[in-house]
Design a protein around this motif. Sequence first.
Motif, short mmCIF file in Angstrom:
data_model
loop_
_atom_site.label_atom_id
_atom_site.label_comp_id
_atom_site.label_asym_id
_atom_site.label_seq_id
_atom_site.Cartn_x
_atom_site.Cartn_y
_atom_site.Cartn_z
N PRO A 257 0.95 -1.35 -0.01
CA PRO A 257 -0.15 0.03 -0.11
C PRO A 257 1.02 1.24 -0.19
N SER A 258 0.30 2.16 -0.48
CA SER A 258 0.97 3.51 -0.73
C SER A 258 1.73 3.95 0.77
N MET A 259 0.69 4.00 1.76
CA MET A 259 1.17 4.27 3.01
C MET A 259 2.55 3.47 3.58
N LEU A 260 2.46 2.43 3.38
CA LEU A 260 3.73 1.59 3.61
C LEU A 260 4.95 1.90 2.91
N GLN A 261 4.73 2.21 1.48
CA GLN A 261 5.86 2.84 0.58
C GLN A 261 6.23 4.28 1.19
N ASP A 262 5.44 5.03 1.66
CA ASP A 262 5.50 6.42 2.27
C ASP A 262 6.44 6.34 3.63
N ILE A 263 6.11 5.28 4.29
CA ILE A 263 6.86 5.15 5.78
C ILE A 263 8.19 4.62 5.46
N ARG A 264 8.30 3.67 4.35
CA ARG A 264 9.82 3.03 4.34
C ARG A 264 10.59 4.20 3.39
N ALA A 265 9.87 5.11 2.74
CA ALA A 265 10.87 6.31 2.10
C ALA A 265 10.91 7.26 2.96
N GLN A 266 10.53 7.46 4.17
CA GLN A 266 10.59 8.68 5.04
C GLN A 266 9.59 9.43 4.66
N ARG A 267 8.71 9.52 4.05
CA ARG A 267 7.69 10.63 3.38
C ARG A 267 6.49 10.79 4.24
N PRO A 268 5.95 12.05 4.29
CA PRO A 268 4.63 11.89 5.09
C PRO A 268 3.58 11.10 4.32
N THR A 269 2.66 10.56 5.09
CA THR A 269 1.75 9.86 4.62
C THR A 269 0.28 10.60 4.66
N GLU A 270 -0.74 9.84 3.95
CA GLU A 270 -2.08 10.33 3.84
C GLU A 270 -3.11 10.21 5.01
N ILE A 271 -2.29 9.98 6.26
CA ILE A 271 -3.15 9.79 7.30
C ILE A 271 -4.29 10.49 7.69
N GLY A 272 -3.99 12.00 7.28
CA GLY A 272 -4.79 13.10 7.49
C GLY A 272 -6.17 12.91 7.03
N SER A 273 -6.25 12.33 5.70
CA SER A 273 -7.42 12.35 5.10
C SER A 273 -8.02 10.76 5.17
N LEU A 274 -7.37 9.78 5.99
CA LEU A 274 -7.95 8.63 6.21
C LEU A 274 -8.50 8.44 7.63
N ASN A 275 -7.50 7.72 8.46
CA ASN A 275 -7.74 7.62 9.93
C ASN A 275 -7.91 9.02 10.68
N GLY A 276 -6.91 10.00 10.02
CA GLY A 276 -7.16 11.04 10.86
C GLY A 276 -8.45 12.00 10.65
N PHE A 277 -8.89 11.74 9.27
CA PHE A 277 -10.22 12.44 9.09
C PHE A 277 -11.34 11.65 9.84
N ILE A 278 -11.51 10.40 9.99
CA ILE A 278 -12.37 9.86 10.53
C ILE A 278 -12.33 10.33 12.09
N VAL A 279 -11.25 10.42 12.83
CA VAL A 279 -11.20 10.98 13.99
C VAL A 279 -11.63 12.32 14.08
N ALA A 280 -11.21 13.16 13.19
CA ALA A 280 -11.83 14.52 13.40
C ALA A 280 -13.28 14.82 13.10
N ARG A 281 -13.68 13.98 12.03
CA ARG A 281 -15.29 13.87 11.77
C ARG A 281 -16.01 13.22 13.15
N ALA A 282 -15.51 12.21 13.78
CA ALA A 282 -15.98 11.64 14.87
C ALA A 282 -16.10 12.60 15.90
N ASN A 283 -15.26 13.44 16.19
CA ASN A 283 -15.06 14.32 17.46
C ASN A 283 -16.23 15.44 16.97
N GLU A 284 -16.29 15.76 15.86
CA GLU A 284 -17.67 16.79 15.44
C GLU A 284 -18.93 16.08 15.81
#
Length: 312
Positions: A257-284
């Motif tokens: 998955p792209s997030m695994l590739q990002d972590i291996r390459a030490q790049r930022p991930t898209e966590i903010g638009s996935l699990n992070g978005f779920i957390v933010a919307r759930a809080n709302e």
Amino acid sequence: MNDVMILGAGALGSYIGGMLSQSGCSVQLVNRSAETAAVIKRDGLTLENDQGKVQTYPSAATPDQATAARYVLLFTKTYQSMAAIQSVLNKLSPDSVLVTLQNGLANGERLAACTDLPIVQGVTMIPATLVKPGVVRSKGFSDTWMGPLNLRSAIESQAARDLADMFVTAGLTAEYQENVAPKIWQKACFNVAMNAICALSDGSPGLVNDTPELKSQAHALADEAVAVATASGVAVDEQALHSLIDSACQEHRFHQPSMLQDIRAQRPTEIGSLNGFIVARANELGISVPKNELIAGLVLARERAPIFWNGQ
């Protein structure tokens, strides 16, 4: 004016752009990498799929060389979207249509915040791997759905219909849907379940399948995301979602998955638009999503770990 601009011509963008080019569309692949653009200009683009190999010759450019197109398909990481659009906005025509088939949630809304151009949103299940610059591989399940961001916009609806037809003509499975939000959420819920777990375990869907304790957590993450979708007024097909998770675990054994590739390459991930978005919307919404909250925090920490340890 070109038929299509691919903005963010990585593996997926290059594959779709290449297939459209092979079918006769005028396509420009736009990527920040001048090296990649030079390779494609010199050697063309090789596509490897279930039917064999296809050689095609789309135009390739860096953002400063981009020219106007009817459809501007955005395939950058979600956190790069605004900068990418801004880099070519003054090159676009009033007749241009912005298209997001990116992973994650609220991509169409982000685009609408920076332009008045019509917007088509959607989601694709096309798998794509960049073998090397100028060579892309895609095999297996590949459905795509697209529709208008604004359900009341006749312009966006027609643009989405026409683009879906272009995809089909190019040999890409695609379907127009007036309300495409449930499909977008379903893919996002799948990624919420799988991407971060694979990234954190340095694994793949196959490893998740081989680890029952992990596979059960993938399904639990999906359940939390579905609860947020439901509370947001979007009906996700839960049975199809959980079947998709099981199918990916069994059939995409060594997919990275792209997030695994990002972590291996030490790049930022898209966590903010996935699990992070779920957390933010759930809080709302006042909903508890402890598993997604933990996963989002772990991925953010994992992103920061190299800098943390280098600073000791």
